[in-house]
Design a protein around this motif. Structure first.
Motif, PDB file in Angstrom:
ATOM      1  N   MET A 248      -3.540   5.517  14.095  1.00 58.06           N
ATOM      2  CA  MET A 248      -2.593   5.034  13.092  1.00 58.06           C
ATOM      3  C   MET A 248      -2.889   5.650  11.735  1.00 58.06           C
ATOM      4  O   MET A 248      -4.013   5.616  11.264  1.00 58.06           O
ATOM      5  N   LEU A 249      -1.864   6.200  11.121  1.00 66.13           N
ATOM      6  CA  LEU A 249      -2.018   6.754   9.770  1.00 66.13           C
ATOM      7  C   LEU A 249      -1.557   5.688   8.771  1.00 66.13           C
ATOM      8  O   LEU A 249      -0.405   5.257   8.818  1.00 66.13           O
ATOM      9  N   THR A 250      -2.467   5.241   7.917  1.00 63.09           N
ATOM     10  CA  THR A 250      -2.143   4.185   6.949  1.00 63.09           C
ATOM     11  C   THR A 250      -2.753   4.519   5.588  1.00 63.09           C
ATOM     12  O   THR A 250      -3.627   5.379   5.501  1.00 63.09           O
ATOM     13  N   TYR A 251      -2.297   3.821   4.566  1.00 64.60           N
ATOM     14  CA  TYR A 251      -2.970   3.947   3.272  1.00 64.60           C
ATOM     15  C   TYR A 251      -2.842   2.655   2.482  1.00 64.60           C
ATOM     16  O   TYR A 251      -1.926   1.863   2.699  1.00 64.60           O
ATOM     17  N   LEU A 252      -3.805   2.471   1.603  1.00 64.07           N
ATOM     18  CA  LEU A 252      -3.766   1.374   0.642  1.00 64.07           C
ATOM     19  C   LEU A 252      -4.104   1.968  -0.709  1.00 64.07           C
ATOM     20  O   LEU A 252      -4.751   3.012  -0.794  1.00 64.07           O
ATOM     21  N   THR A 253      -3.667   1.296  -1.777  1.00 69.02           N
ATOM     22  CA  THR A 253      -4.052   1.764  -3.111  1.00 69.02           C
ATOM     23  C   THR A 253      -4.861   0.670  -3.803  1.00 69.02           C
ATOM     24  O   THR A 253      -4.834  -0.495  -3.394  1.00 69.02           O
ATOM     25  N   ALA A 254      -5.573   1.059  -4.850  1.00 73.18           N
ATOM     26  CA  ALA A 254      -6.291   0.108  -5.697  1.00 73.18           C
ATOM     27  C   ALA A 254      -6.246   0.635  -7.122  1.00 73.18           C
ATOM     28  O   ALA A 254      -6.064   1.845  -7.325  1.00 73.18           O
ATOM     29  N   GLY A 255      -6.386  -0.254  -8.073  1.00 74.67           N
ATOM     30  CA  GLY A 255      -6.478   0.209  -9.455  1.00 74.67           C
ATOM     31  C   GLY A 255      -5.483  -0.461 -10.381  1.00 74.67           C
ATOM     32  O   GLY A 255      -4.447  -0.969  -9.937  1.00 74.67           O
ATOM     33  N   GLU A 256      -5.819  -0.481 -11.652  1.00 71.65           N
ATOM     34  CA  GLU A 256      -4.985  -1.112 -12.673  1.00 71.65           C
ATOM     35  C   GLU A 256      -4.451  -0.047 -13.644  1.00 71.65           C
ATOM     36  O   GLU A 256      -5.040   1.015 -13.788  1.00 71.65           O
ATOM     37  N   SER A 257      -3.371  -0.404 -14.331  1.00 68.90           N
ATOM     38  CA  SER A 257      -2.705   0.550 -15.219  1.00 68.90           C
ATOM     39  C   SER A 257      -3.640   1.073 -16.308  1.00 68.90           C
ATOM     40  O   SER A 257      -3.642   2.255 -16.610  1.00 68.90           O
ATOM     41  N   HIS A 258      -4.437   0.173 -16.902  1.00 70.65           N
ATOM     42  CA  HIS A 258      -5.371   0.598 -17.942  1.00 70.65           C
ATOM     43  C   HIS A 258      -6.819   0.422 -17.502  1.00 70.65           C
ATOM     44  O   HIS A 258      -7.725   0.272 -18.324  1.00 70.65           O
ATOM     45  N   GLY A 259      -7.044   0.378 -16.197  1.00 73.25           N
ATOM     46  CA  GLY A 259      -8.408   0.351 -15.655  1.00 73.25           C
ATOM     47  C   GLY A 259      -8.949   1.779 -15.585  1.00 73.25           C
ATOM     48  O   GLY A 259      -8.406   2.696 -16.203  1.00 73.25           O
ATOM     49  N   LYS A 260      -9.997   1.954 -14.783  1.00 76.37           N
ATOM     50  CA  LYS A 260     -10.641   3.279 -14.757  1.00 76.37           C
ATOM     51  C   LYS A 260      -9.798   4.330 -14.036  1.00 76.37           C
ATOM     52  O   LYS A 260      -9.967   5.521 -14.275  1.00 76.37           O
ATOM     53  N   GLY A 261      -8.944   3.878 -13.139  1.00 79.47           N
ATOM     54  CA  GLY A 261      -8.102   4.847 -12.434  1.00 79.47           C
ATOM     55  C   GLY A 261      -7.395   4.190 -11.266  1.00 79.47           C
ATOM     56  O   GLY A 261      -7.473   2.979 -11.068  1.00 79.47           O
ATOM     57  N   ILE A 262      -6.697   5.015 -10.505  1.00 79.51           N
ATOM     58  CA  ILE A 262      -5.954   4.551  -9.336  1.00 79.51           C
ATOM     59  C   ILE A 262      -6.522   5.267  -8.110  1.00 79.51           C
ATOM     60  O   ILE A 262      -6.674   6.494  -8.116  1.00 79.51           O
ATOM     61  N   ALA A 263      -6.833   4.482  -7.075  1.00 78.66           N
ATOM     62  CA  ALA A 263      -7.374   5.063  -5.849  1.00 78.66           C
ATOM     63  C   ALA A 263      -6.368   4.910  -4.713  1.00 78.66           C
ATOM     64  O   ALA A 263      -5.602   3.954  -4.683  1.00 78.66           O
ATOM     65  N   ALA A 264      -6.364   5.866  -3.794  1.00 78.40           N
ATOM     66  CA  ALA A 264      -5.598   5.718  -2.551  1.00 78.40           C
ATOM     67  C   ALA A 264      -6.546   6.047  -1.410  1.00 78.40           C
ATOM     68  O   ALA A 264      -7.202   7.100  -1.421  1.00 78.40           O
ATOM     69  N   LEU A 265      -6.644   5.132  -0.449  1.00 81.34           N
ATOM     70  CA  LEU A 265      -7.493   5.363   0.719  1.00 81.34           C
ATOM     71  C   LEU A 265      -6.581   5.634   1.916  1.00 81.34           C
ATOM     72  O   LEU A 265      -5.828   4.753   2.345  1.00 81.34           O
ATOM     73  N   VAL A 266      -6.630   6.853   2.413  1.00 80.97           N
ATOM     74  CA  VAL A 266      -5.775   7.265   3.529  1.00 80.97           C
ATOM     75  C   VAL A 266      -6.628   7.273   4.791  1.00 80.97           C
ATOM     76  O   VAL A 266      -7.637   7.984   4.866  1.00 80.97           O
ATOM     77  N   ASP A 267      -6.227   6.466   5.773  1.00 85.99           N
ATOM     78  CA  ASP A 267      -7.000   6.376   7.008  1.00 85.99           C
ATOM     79  C   ASP A 267      -6.175   6.929   8.163  1.00 85.99           C
ATOM     80  O   ASP A 267      -4.959   6.746   8.209  1.00 85.99           O
ATOM     81  N   GLY A 268      -6.832   7.622   9.088  1.00 81.49           N
ATOM     82  CA  GLY A 268      -6.131   8.144  10.257  1.00 81.49           C
ATOM     83  C   GLY A 268      -5.470   9.483  10.009  1.00 81.49           C
ATOM     84  O   GLY A 268      -4.563   9.875  10.758  1.00 81.49           O
ATOM     85  N   PHE A 269      -5.904  10.191   8.978  1.00 84.13           N
ATOM     86  CA  PHE A 269      -5.314  11.498   8.675  1.00 84.13           C
ATOM     87  C   PHE A 269      -5.927  12.549   9.604  1.00 84.13           C
ATOM     88  O   PHE A 269      -7.150  12.682   9.684  1.00 84.13           O
ATOM     89  N   PRO A 270      -5.110  13.301  10.323  1.00 79.76           N
ATOM     90  CA  PRO A 270      -5.630  14.231  11.336  1.00 79.76           C
ATOM     91  C   PRO A 270      -6.539  15.321  10.765  1.00 79.76           C
ATOM     92  O   PRO A 270      -6.404  15.702   9.600  1.00 79.76           O
ATOM     93  N   ALA A 271      -7.395  15.840  11.602  1.00 76.71           N
ATOM     94  CA  ALA A 271      -8.268  16.962  11.223  1.00 76.71           C
ATOM     95  C   ALA A 271      -7.468  18.258  11.241  1.00 76.71           C
ATOM     96  O   ALA A 271      -6.469  18.378  11.954  1.00 76.71           O
ATOM     97  N   GLY A 272      -7.922  19.213  10.427  1.00 79.95           N
ATOM     98  CA  GLY A 272      -7.359  20.564  10.513  1.00 79.95           C
ATOM     99  C   GLY A 272      -6.256  20.868   9.528  1.00 79.95           C
ATOM    100  O   GLY A 272      -5.625  21.919   9.630  1.00 79.95           O
ATOM    101  N   VAL A 273      -6.008  19.980   8.560  1.00 86.43           N
ATOM    102  CA  VAL A 273      -4.990  20.264   7.546  1.00 86.43           C
ATOM    103  C   VAL A 273      -5.680  20.887   6.334  1.00 86.43           C
ATOM    104  O   VAL A 273      -6.631  20.323   5.794  1.00 86.43           O
ATOM    105  N   THR A 274      -5.216  22.067   5.932  1.00 89.41           N
ATOM    106  CA  THR A 274      -5.743  22.681   4.705  1.00 89.41           C
ATOM    107  C   THR A 274      -5.168  21.915   3.527  1.00 89.41           C
ATOM    108  O   THR A 274      -3.951  21.820   3.382  1.00 89.41           O
ATOM    109  N   LEU A 275      -6.053  21.335   2.740  1.00 87.32           N
ATOM    110  CA  LEU A 275      -5.583  20.450   1.674  1.00 87.32           C
ATOM    111  C   LEU A 275      -5.309  21.248   0.404  1.00 87.32           C
ATOM    112  O   LEU A 275      -6.196  21.513  -0.389  1.00 87.32           O
ATOM    113  N   ASP A 276      -4.066  21.608   0.251  1.00 80.21           N
ATOM    114  CA  ASP A 276      -3.592  22.379  -0.890  1.00 80.21           C
ATOM    115  C   ASP A 276      -3.609  21.472  -2.130  1.00 80.21           C
ATOM    116  O   ASP A 276      -2.652  20.756  -2.409  1.00 80.21           O
ATOM    117  N   ALA A 277      -4.736  21.492  -2.837  1.00 84.97           N
ATOM    118  CA  ALA A 277      -4.915  20.585  -3.986  1.00 84.97           C
ATOM    119  C   ALA A 277      -3.868  20.841  -5.059  1.00 84.97           C
ATOM    120  O   ALA A 277      -3.461  19.931  -5.779  1.00 84.97           O
TER     121      ALA A 277
END
Ligand code: EPS
Length: 385
Positions: free
Chosen positions: A1-30
């Motif tokens: 299962m490919l899922t994600y959740l986010t965390a973080g506040e507008s004026h906090g330290k930042g915004i996080a996204a945790l992506v779980d179930g992402f397949p191997a072998g994708v070149t991550l074009d930053a």
């Protein structure tokens, strides 16, 4: 299962996204992820905050030598405007915002509620969705989002534009300050945004996302909770300030007779080797989804965004402490964020399509998914073609 959740506040330290179930072998074009984040920050009508932030996603986990490993990926978008600890508490809830109900429900002040409900959080959704777009591109699936209406100004593309390739559509859209497919008509919409801003008001609009080249069979008719249209509707309705979602011709279909509402099925031997596998449609009123499954036509999703509720000329509210009639609080805001919303919707839709793809074809590696798509399509060809 490919899922994600986010965390973080507008004026906090930042915004996080945790992506779980992402397949191997994708070149991550930053660079692609950074571009999507920057697009989210732009568009005509954005406010002062975007002059402070230059969003970029740091990929903290799940990547080796620029390639996904199949393990969870943690994305981090830092807030430059970190000042949460010194932000004042508020007592005058804004109509249309999460302020009142959030404060009552959680038994806290308005500040903790608005910090999390703020649309700043969409930076995390865009980062996760951009990652999903990189996965989809491995299989030739492309996603294009654009603005179709700003307030009362119609920017719907001409029919011929929709026959352009996704790359051509993107090029046209990126030439528009509003991210519409009608740059020639943008001035009227920009005028409307200027007028709203001038009078302390805000504007919403309508955005569209089109997904090209998705194979047959994403989602299923067999269970309500796994229908593709249901998943898309949830993802879109859950974007801050979105109040309407439509798949294909949506609400218009309600007033048409059945004979004009559906997409006839034709056979075209010459297209057996395309995603349609030869089963072609002269129209796409269904927006690429029938019975909760993708039918190989472009998937078309439309979302309606209400005007941002933070008004420089505020609406009536009450003071939560004294119950006095007051004006709602105002903090720096955007006059119109519809262009940003088109980027957010494009990316949340991309994520749902990627999740449905992983559900249908398995999710350990890109190679495995590619082989399984080929096998699935070849099996259908052998049976029917
Ligand atoms: C928002 C208020 C504004 C927006 C913000 C959403 O932020 P600030 O209060 O810091 O001026 O700019 O959106 C973003 C920061 C963003 O990156 O999209 C709100 O109240 O929802």
């Amino acid at each position: 299962m490919l899922t994600y959740l986010t965390a973080g506040e507008s004026h906090g330290k930042g915004i996080a996204a945790l992506v779980d179930g992402f397949p191997a072998g994708v070149t991550l074009d930053a660079e692609f992820i950074a571009r999507e984040l920057q697009r989210r920050q732009s568009g005509y009508g954005r406010g002062g905050r975007q002059a402070i932030e230059t969003d970029a996603a740091e990929i903290l986990t799940g990547v080796l030598h620029g390639v996904s490993m199949g393990s969870p990926i943690l994305l981090w978008v830092k807030n430059r405007d970190y000042k949460l600890e010194s932000m004042p508490e508020l007592t005058r809830p804004r109509p249309g915002h999460a302020d009142l109900t959030g404060a009552l429900k959680y038994g806290v002040g308005i500040r903790p509620i608005l910090e999390r409900s703020s649309a700043r959080e969409t930076a995390g959704r865009v980062a996760a969705g951009a990652l999903a777009q990189l996965l989809l591109r491995e299989f030739g699936i492309e996603v294009v989002g654009y603005v179709e209406r700003v307030g009362a100004v119609d920017l719907a593309p001409e029919a011929a534009t929709l026959a352009f390739t996704p790359t051509e559509q993107r090029r046209l859209r990126d030439s528009s300050e509003l991210f519409s497919l009608r740059p020639d008509a943008d001035d009227a919409a920009k005028g409307a945004i200027d007028a709203a801003k001038e009078s302390g008001d805000t504007l919403g609009g309508v955005v569209v996302t089109r997904v090209y080249n998705a194979p047959f069979g994403l989602g299923t008719h067999a269970q309500w909770s796994r229908k593709l249209d249901g998943k898309l509707a949830q993802a879109v309705a859950a974007i801050q300030a979105f109040k309407g979602v439509e798949i294909g011709a949506g609400f218009e279909l309600a007033s048409l007779p059945g004979s004009r509402a559906h997409d006839e099925i034709l056979w075209d031997e010459a297209r057996v080797r395309t995603r349609s596998l030869g089963f072609v449609r002269p129209t796409n009123r269904a927006g690429g989804v029938e019975g909760g499954m993708s039918n190989s036509e472009p998937i078309v999703v439309r979302g309606a965004m209400k005007p941002i509720p933070t008004l420089r000329k505020p609406l009536r509210s009450i003071d939560l402490e004294t119950k006095e009639a007051v004006e709602a609080s105002f903090e720096r805001s955007d006059a119109c964020a519809i262009s940003a919303a088109s980027v957010v919707m494009e990316n949340v839709v991309a994520f749902e399509i990627a999740a449905a793809l992983v559900e249908k074809f398995g999710g350990d590696s890109v190679r495995e998914i590619r082989e399984r798509i080929e096998l699935f399509e070849e099996t259908i060809r052998n049976r029917f073609a």
